[in-house]
Design a protein around this motif. Structure first.
Motif, PDB file in Angstrom:
ATOM      1  N   PHE A   1       0.830  -1.206   0.000  1.00  2.00           N
ATOM      2  CA  PHE A   1       0.000   0.000   0.000  1.00  2.00           C
ATOM      3  C   PHE A   1       0.865   1.258   0.000  1.00  2.00           C
ATOM      4  CE2 PHE A   1      -2.201   3.351   2.377  1.00  2.00           C
ATOM      5  CZ  PHE A   1      -3.340   3.503   1.594  1.00  2.00           C
ATOM      6  N   GLU A   2       1.876   1.312   0.885  1.00  4.98           N
ATOM      7  CA  GLU A   2       2.756   2.470   0.919  1.00  4.98           C
ATOM      8  C   GLU A   2       3.607   2.563  -0.335  1.00  4.98           C
ATOM      9  OE1 GLU A   2       2.236   0.531   3.489  1.00  4.98           O
ATOM     10  OE2 GLU A   2       1.348   1.915   4.953  1.00  4.98           O
ATOM     11  N   ALA A   3       4.006   1.408  -0.898  1.00  5.50           N
ATOM     12  CA  ALA A   3       4.815   1.430  -2.119  1.00  5.50           C
ATOM     13  C   ALA A   3       4.032   2.024  -3.284  1.00  5.50           C
ATOM     14  CB  ALA A   3       5.298   0.020  -2.450  1.00  5.50           C
TER      15      ALA A   3
ATOM     16  N   PRO B   1     -15.848   0.067   4.533  1.00  5.55           N
ATOM     17  CA  PRO B   1     -14.514   0.495   4.071  1.00  5.55           C
ATOM     18  C   PRO B   1     -13.584  -0.695   3.909  1.00  5.55           C
ATOM     19  CG  PRO B   1     -14.735   0.885   6.420  1.00  5.55           C
ATOM     20  CD  PRO B   1     -16.078   0.391   5.954  1.00  5.55           C
ATOM     21  N   VAL B   2     -12.480  -0.465   3.232  1.00 14.03           N
ATOM     22  CA  VAL B   2     -11.471  -1.507   3.068  1.00 14.03           C
ATOM     23  C   VAL B   2     -10.710  -1.676   4.380  1.00 14.03           C
ATOM     24  CG1 VAL B   2      -9.413  -2.216   1.789  1.00 14.03           C
ATOM     25  CG2 VAL B   2     -11.263  -0.997   0.621  1.00 14.03           C
ATOM     26  N   CYS B   3     -10.439  -2.905   4.737  1.00 13.29           N
ATOM     27  CA  CYS B   3      -9.756  -3.200   6.003  1.00 13.29           C
ATOM     28  C   CYS B   3      -8.360  -2.581   6.018  1.00 13.29           C
ATOM     29  CB  CYS B   3      -9.644  -4.708   6.201  1.00 13.29           C
ATOM     30  SG  CYS B   3     -11.224  -5.580   6.210  1.00 13.29           S
ATOM     31  N   GLU B   4      -7.993  -2.023   7.157  1.00 15.44           N
ATOM     32  CA  GLU B   4      -6.646  -1.476   7.311  1.00 15.44           C
ATOM     33  C   GLU B   4      -5.620  -2.591   7.451  1.00 15.44           C
ATOM     34  OE1 GLU B   4      -6.468   1.318  10.451  1.00 15.44           O
ATOM     35  OE2 GLU B   4      -7.919   2.712   9.563  1.00 15.44           O
TER      36      GLU B   4
ATOM     37  N   GLU C   1      -6.263 -11.138  18.344  1.00 12.59           N
ATOM     38  CA  GLU C   1      -5.429 -10.465  19.338  1.00 12.59           C
ATOM     39  C   GLU C   1      -4.726  -9.252  18.739  1.00 12.59           C
ATOM     40  OE1 GLU C   1      -1.957  -9.522  21.709  1.00 12.59           O
ATOM     41  OE2 GLU C   1      -1.897 -10.435  19.714  1.00 12.59           O
ATOM     42  N   GLN C   2      -4.371  -9.314  17.459  1.00 12.29           N
ATOM     43  CA  GLN C   2      -3.713  -8.206  16.778  1.00 12.29           C
ATOM     44  C   GLN C   2      -4.693  -7.299  16.034  1.00 12.29           C
ATOM     45  OE1 GLN C   2      -0.540  -9.680  14.301  1.00 12.29           O
ATOM     46  NE2 GLN C   2       0.365 -10.902  15.933  1.00 12.29           N
ATOM     47  N   GLU C   3      -5.994  -7.535  16.228  1.00 14.55           N
ATOM     48  CA  GLU C   3      -7.052  -6.711  15.629  1.00 14.55           C
ATOM     49  C   GLU C   3      -6.959  -6.706  14.096  1.00 14.55           C
ATOM     50  OE1 GLU C   3      -6.877  -2.857  17.389  1.00 14.55           O
ATOM     51  OE2 GLU C   3      -7.613  -3.558  19.346  1.00 14.55           O
ATOM     52  N   ARG C   4      -6.714  -7.843  13.542  1.00 14.21           N
ATOM     53  CA  ARG C   4      -6.731  -8.018  12.094  1.00 14.21           C
ATOM     54  C   ARG C   4      -8.072  -8.617  11.672  1.00 14.21           C
ATOM     55  NH1 ARG C   4      -1.791  -8.669   9.010  1.00 14.21           N
ATOM     56  NH2 ARG C   4       0.084  -8.291  10.258  1.00 14.21           N
ATOM     57  N   ALA C   5      -8.629  -8.107  10.588  1.00 10.31           N
ATOM     58  CA  ALA C   5      -9.816  -8.738  10.013  1.00 10.31           C
ATOM     59  C   ALA C   5      -9.427 -10.112   9.475  1.00 10.31           C
ATOM     60  CB  ALA C   5     -10.387  -7.871   8.908  1.00 10.31           C
ATOM     61  N   PHE C   6     -10.304 -11.091   9.658  1.00 16.30           N
ATOM     62  CA  PHE C   6      -9.964 -12.475   9.306  1.00 16.30           C
ATOM     63  C   PHE C   6     -10.878 -12.960   8.193  1.00 16.30           C
ATOM     64  CE2 PHE C   6      -9.719 -17.073   9.823  1.00 16.30           C
ATOM     65  CZ  PHE C   6      -8.356 -17.257  10.028  1.00 16.30           C
TER      66      PHE C   6
ATOM     67  N   CYS D   1     -15.403  -4.764   7.471  1.00 21.84           N
ATOM     68  CA  CYS D   1     -14.672  -4.069   6.412  1.00 21.84           C
ATOM     69  C   CYS D   1     -14.534  -5.002   5.218  1.00 21.84           C
ATOM     70  CB  CYS D   1     -13.291  -3.613   6.897  1.00 21.84           C
ATOM     71  SG  CYS D   1     -12.275  -4.938   7.590  1.00 21.84           S
ATOM     72  N   GLN D   2     -14.215  -4.417   4.087  1.00 26.22           N
ATOM     73  CA  GLN D   2     -14.055  -5.187   2.857  1.00 26.22           C
ATOM     74  C   GLN D   2     -12.650  -5.779   2.752  1.00 26.22           C
ATOM     75  OE1 GLN D   2     -15.185  -3.145  -0.710  1.00 26.22           O
ATOM     76  NE2 GLN D   2     -16.869  -2.050   0.270  1.00 26.22           N
ATOM     77  N   PRO D   3     -12.520  -6.909   2.065  1.00 27.64           N
ATOM     78  CA  PRO D   3     -11.172  -7.451   1.832  1.00 27.64           C
ATOM     79  C   PRO D   3     -10.337  -6.479   1.008  1.00 27.64           C
ATOM     80  CG  PRO D   3     -12.871  -9.036   1.231  1.00 27.64           C
ATOM     81  CD  PRO D   3     -13.563  -7.753   1.485  1.00 27.64           C
ATOM     82  N   PRO D   4      -9.041  -6.459   1.205  1.00 27.77           N
ATOM     83  CA  PRO D   4      -8.178  -5.559   0.434  1.00 27.77           C
ATOM     84  C   PRO D   4      -8.035  -6.052  -1.000  1.00 27.77           C
ATOM     85  CG  PRO D   4      -6.855  -7.007   1.782  1.00 27.77           C
ATOM     86  CD  PRO D   4      -8.289  -7.291   2.141  1.00 27.77           C
ATOM     87  N   PRO D   5      -7.447  -5.238  -1.888  1.00 27.46           N
ATOM     88  CA  PRO D   5      -7.134  -5.738  -3.235  1.00 27.46           C
ATOM     89  C   PRO D   5      -6.281  -6.998  -3.159  1.00 27.46           C
ATOM     90  CG  PRO D   5      -6.833  -3.364  -3.130  1.00 27.46           C
ATOM     91  CD  PRO D   5      -7.092  -3.820  -1.731  1.00 27.46           C
ATOM     92  N   ARG D   6      -6.529  -7.912  -4.067  1.00 25.79           N
ATOM     93  CA  ARG D   6      -5.878  -9.224  -3.978  1.00 25.79           C
ATOM     94  C   ARG D   6      -4.349  -9.122  -4.034  1.00 25.79           C
ATOM     95  NH1 ARG D   6     -10.580  -9.409  -3.004  1.00 25.79           N
ATOM     96  NH2 ARG D   6     -12.050 -11.023  -3.638  1.00 25.79           N
ATOM     97  N   HIS D   7      -3.822  -8.167  -4.816  1.00 21.96           N
ATOM     98  CA  HIS D   7      -2.365  -8.080  -4.927  1.00 21.96           C
ATOM     99  C   HIS D   7      -1.730  -7.431  -3.702  1.00 21.96           C
ATOM    100  CE1 HIS D   7      -3.666  -4.117  -6.352  1.00 21.96           C
ATOM    101  NE2 HIS D   7      -2.449  -3.676  -6.085  1.00 21.96           N
ATOM    102  N   HIS D   8      -2.538  -6.946  -2.752  1.00 26.06           N
ATOM    103  CA  HIS D   8      -2.013  -6.443  -1.485  1.00 26.06           C
ATOM    104  C   HIS D   8      -1.831  -7.559  -0.468  1.00 26.06           C
ATOM    105  CE1 HIS D   8      -3.227  -1.900  -1.934  1.00 26.06           C
ATOM    106  NE2 HIS D   8      -2.547  -2.363  -2.973  1.00 26.06           N
ATOM    107  N   ILE D   9      -2.439  -8.724  -0.701  1.00 25.02           N
ATOM    108  CA  ILE D   9      -2.365  -9.845   0.237  1.00 25.02           C
ATOM    109  C   ILE D   9      -1.113 -10.656  -0.089  1.00 25.02           C
ATOM    110  CG2 ILE D   9      -3.586 -11.840   1.151  1.00 25.02           C
ATOM    111  CD1 ILE D   9      -6.181 -10.605   0.149  1.00 25.02           C
ATOM    112  N   ILE D  10      -0.116 -10.588   0.776  1.00 21.61           N
ATOM    113  CA  ILE D  10       1.191 -11.203   0.513  1.00 21.61           C
ATOM    114  C   ILE D  10       1.540 -12.168   1.646  1.00 21.61           C
ATOM    115  CG2 ILE D  10       2.024  -9.303  -0.912  1.00 21.61           C
ATOM    116  CD1 ILE D  10       3.376  -8.141   1.512  1.00 21.61           C
ATOM    117  N   PRO D  11       2.398 -13.148   1.375  1.00 19.47           N
ATOM    118  CA  PRO D  11       2.701 -14.153   2.398  1.00 19.47           C
ATOM    119  C   PRO D  11       3.825 -13.774   3.352  1.00 19.47           C
ATOM    120  CG  PRO D  11       3.707 -14.763   0.322  1.00 19.47           C
ATOM    121  CD  PRO D  11       2.937 -13.512   0.049  1.00 19.47           C
ATOM    122  N   CYS D  12       4.545 -12.706   3.083  1.00 22.33           N
ATOM    123  CA  CYS D  12       5.673 -12.324   3.917  1.00 22.33           C
ATOM    124  C   CYS D  12       5.966 -10.838   3.711  1.00 22.33           C
ATOM    125  CB  CYS D  12       6.906 -13.169   3.591  1.00 22.33           C
ATOM    126  SG  CYS D  12       7.375 -13.107   1.829  1.00 22.33           S
TER     127      CYS D  12
END
Length: 624
Positions: A213-215, A248-251, A281-286, A310-321
């Motif tokens: 997102f920042e990139a 809104p889109v999940c942070e 515990e980390q307040e992440r949407a699951f 909230c809505q799921p983020p764009p698919r290319h924002h979901i990364i494994p690491c």
């Protein structure tokens, strides 16, 4: 007067050649300069021609074959194009130049970061960095340069790439993330040790990582275009346009990908429950993705999970690491890489006295939120539990007259931890003896200690259907009989009951689940053999399925239906045992036994109501 020369006309040996009158018999000058003799420098004939002498050109000879005439098309190409065409070509070149300049100005920071350095693995699995003057067309970590000229790194996934990625891609990207992170630290002059590649395995924030997102916001990566859509967008369970409208889109989020190389269901559930607890515990949407789950549709076994606000983020924002990514993808192949970092952060925030109990608490949080059977199986399981509880109560129903003891016996490809049984299975007598001790403790602790006939209601759940018919378990009841695994004998009996006069097509020899659950048998379920093992992971032996079909062809509907039935039977067995049992006896080497420990609660483990017969081990969670 000179004498005459007489020639006989018959003399053939005498021949005379008469020179033509135009032939000049004077000695011609030599063509070679050295044959001409020296020339005096004072002579009027002196020149520098001898320094630049060349033989005279040969006269031109007539062509033996007439030259080919140029065709009209060649004349058109050679001829100068008309003025309108030249103006059109100039305008196109000018438009292309302005278009290229516009793209360069729009992504000036991205271009400044080029040549981008992206990793790949050679055939020997050796890490190598390669310069690239454009973004790759496959997912990979990137080493980029920010606006201040500092070296940073991020993870790039093409915006139109399929989601979720394959297990192989997720596994490779985790290794690449470690290497690129190490390289980025090295370029900043940070000292690296031999353990530096594992820096992201602990609770340490990587200051040089830039989230997707920042990139995109800082133009290190091109921003997402609305016109570009994902080819395979994934299937988030319970998420649709109606449920997500106006949100809104999940942070931050965590997406659990159910695809696994493990044919069993137990470890997937344990991973799912544990990571759900960490995400909360980390307040992440699951979110749960069941696009390529071997057991088919999640909703065929369970009810949809709780829907985030909230809505799921764009698919290319979901990364494994890395683990600090805003939108994290977790699968069976990435869990081992990111779990230590997430767990370390959890333990740093929470005050933990007992690590095993805390691990159990995380899994219990996921169980309570996600373990809800579908609307067809839930009433049946509730009815079954009430039936067994009533069997153990007295006539008035106010006290317990008999305990309910359950056995969970795993066979198949799961072998015990205990050394003496590691190549075979724990004998049934060991389960029965441990149950007898528990029954004795129950009667000693109740007012019915004077009872001589200390009986119990015994339940049995196993992946081997033949165990229920053994003499030592003749008095045991099946946990559920809604869906039961068939043995060869059951299949033969079903065939004998068919009308012998009816026409039936030829079928192969019947096979059953004797011996328990084996992964190759699971991957080969189905009638249409060419697609039975289509989504089986690499290394699994499947019949009549080539490599191309394994990775691209989806499993048939019949295959998914059979797999879903097995999953439902497994889940209903656990639900009945956990809901009706006062005591349960199982082997901790089996994931079902560990799941029962979570479902019965930590108090049952502490008080010995959950009993392990596989060595002196206690309860444990995820199996790596």
């Amino acid at each position: 007067m000179p004498g005459r020369l007489h020639l006989s006309p018959n003399d053939a040996s005498l021949k005379v050649m008469v020179a033509p009158p135009r032939l000049n018999l004077r000695r011609a000058a030599s063509y070679n300069a050295q044959d001409r003799g020296p020339l005096s420098s004072s002579s009027s004939r002196f020149s520098f021609n001898h320094l630049l002498f060349s033989p005279p050109p040969s006269p031109g000879l007539p062509a033996l074959v007439p030259r080919r005439k140029r065709s009209a098309s060649i004349k058109v190409l050679v001829a100068r194009p008309p003025r309108p065409f030249r103006l059109l070509a100039y305008l196109l070149m000018l438009f292309f130049s302005f278009y290229t300049l516009g793209i360069a100005l729009r992504y000036k920071n991205t271009m400044a970061a080029m040549p981008a350095i992206w990793p790949y693995f050679t055939a020997q699995q050796e890490f190598e960095m390669v310069g690239q003057d454009a973004l790759p067309d496959f997912p990979t970590p990137l080493l980029v340069t920010d606006n201040q000229g500092q070296s940073r790194w991020t993870v790039f996934v093409p915006q139109d790439y399929d989601f979720p990625l394959s297990l192989e891609q997720y596994s490779e990207m985790n290794a690449q993330c470690r290497e690129v992170a190490t390289l980025s630290r090295g370029e900043h002059g940070r000292a690296t040790s031999q353990s530096e590649p594992n820096i992201l395995s602990y609770d340490a924030t990587d200051d040089y990582f830039v989230d997707v997102f920042e990139a995109e916001k800082s133009n290190l990566l091109p921003a997402a275009l609305k016109s570009e859509t994902v080819k395979v967008p994934g299937q988030f369970v319970g998420v649709d346009e109606e449920s997500m409208f106006g949100k809104p889109v999940c942070e931050t989020s965590m997406t659990f990908v159910l695809e696994s190389a493990d044919a069993g269901l137990g470890n997937t559930l344990m991973l799912l429950w544990t990571f759900y607890g960490l995400a909360k515990e980390q307040e992440r949407a699951f979110f749960i993705d069941d696009t390529r789950w071997a057991y088919g549709d999640w909703k065929a076994i369970f009810q949809p999970p709780p829907i985030p606000d909230c809505q799921p983020p764009p698919r290319h924002h979901i990364i494994p690491c890395p683990a600090q990514a805003r939108h994290l993808a977790v699968s069976s192949t990435t869990a081992k890489e990111i779990f230590p970092a997430i767990l370390a952060k959890h333990r740093r925030i929470a005050e933990i006295e007992n690590e095993v109990q805390d691990f159990h608490k995380l899994a219990r949080t996921g169980y309570e939120a996600l373990f809800h059977l579908n609307k067809d199986d839930k009433p049946y399981v509730r009815k079954r539990i009430d039936e067994f509880i009533r069997k153990g109560q007295s006539e008035g129903g106010l006290t317990k007259s008999m305990p309910v003891v359950s056995y969970h016996i795993r066979r198949g490809d799961r072998h015990p931890f205990e050394f003496q049984y590691r190549d075979t299975y724990i004998p049934n007598e060991v389960f029965i003896q441990r149950a007898e001790v528990l029954v004795e403790e129950f009667y000693n602790a109740t007012q019915n200690s004077w009872t001589h006939h200390r009986e119990a209601v015994t339940l049995l759940a196993s992946d081997d259907p033949t165990i229920l018919h053994l003499p030592e378990f003749s008095g045991s009841l099946a946990a559920q009989d809604r869906i039961r695994l068939a043995s060869k004998e059951a299949v033969r009996q079903a065939k004998l009951q068919e009308d012998p006069n009816a026409l039936r097509r030829f079928v192969d020899e019947a096979f059953g689940w004797e011996g328990g659950f084996f992964a190759p048998m699971f991957w080969n379920l189905g009638i249409d053999r060419k697609n039975n093992g289509a989504n089986a992971p690499s290394g699994v032996q499947v019949k009549d399925v080539n490599e191309e079909a394994r990775h691209h062809a989806p499993p048939s509907a019949t295959t998914l239906q059979l797999r879903s039935l097995i999953g439902r039977a497994y889940i209903m067995d656990l639900a009945v045992l956990a809901g009706a049992s006062d005591y349960t006896v199982c082997a901790v080497s089996a994931l079902g036994c560990r799941l029962l420990g979570v479902m019965m609660g930590w108090e049952a483990i502490e008080k010995g109501r959950w009993a392990n017969v596989d060595g002196e081990y206690g309860w444990t969670g995820i199996q790596w």
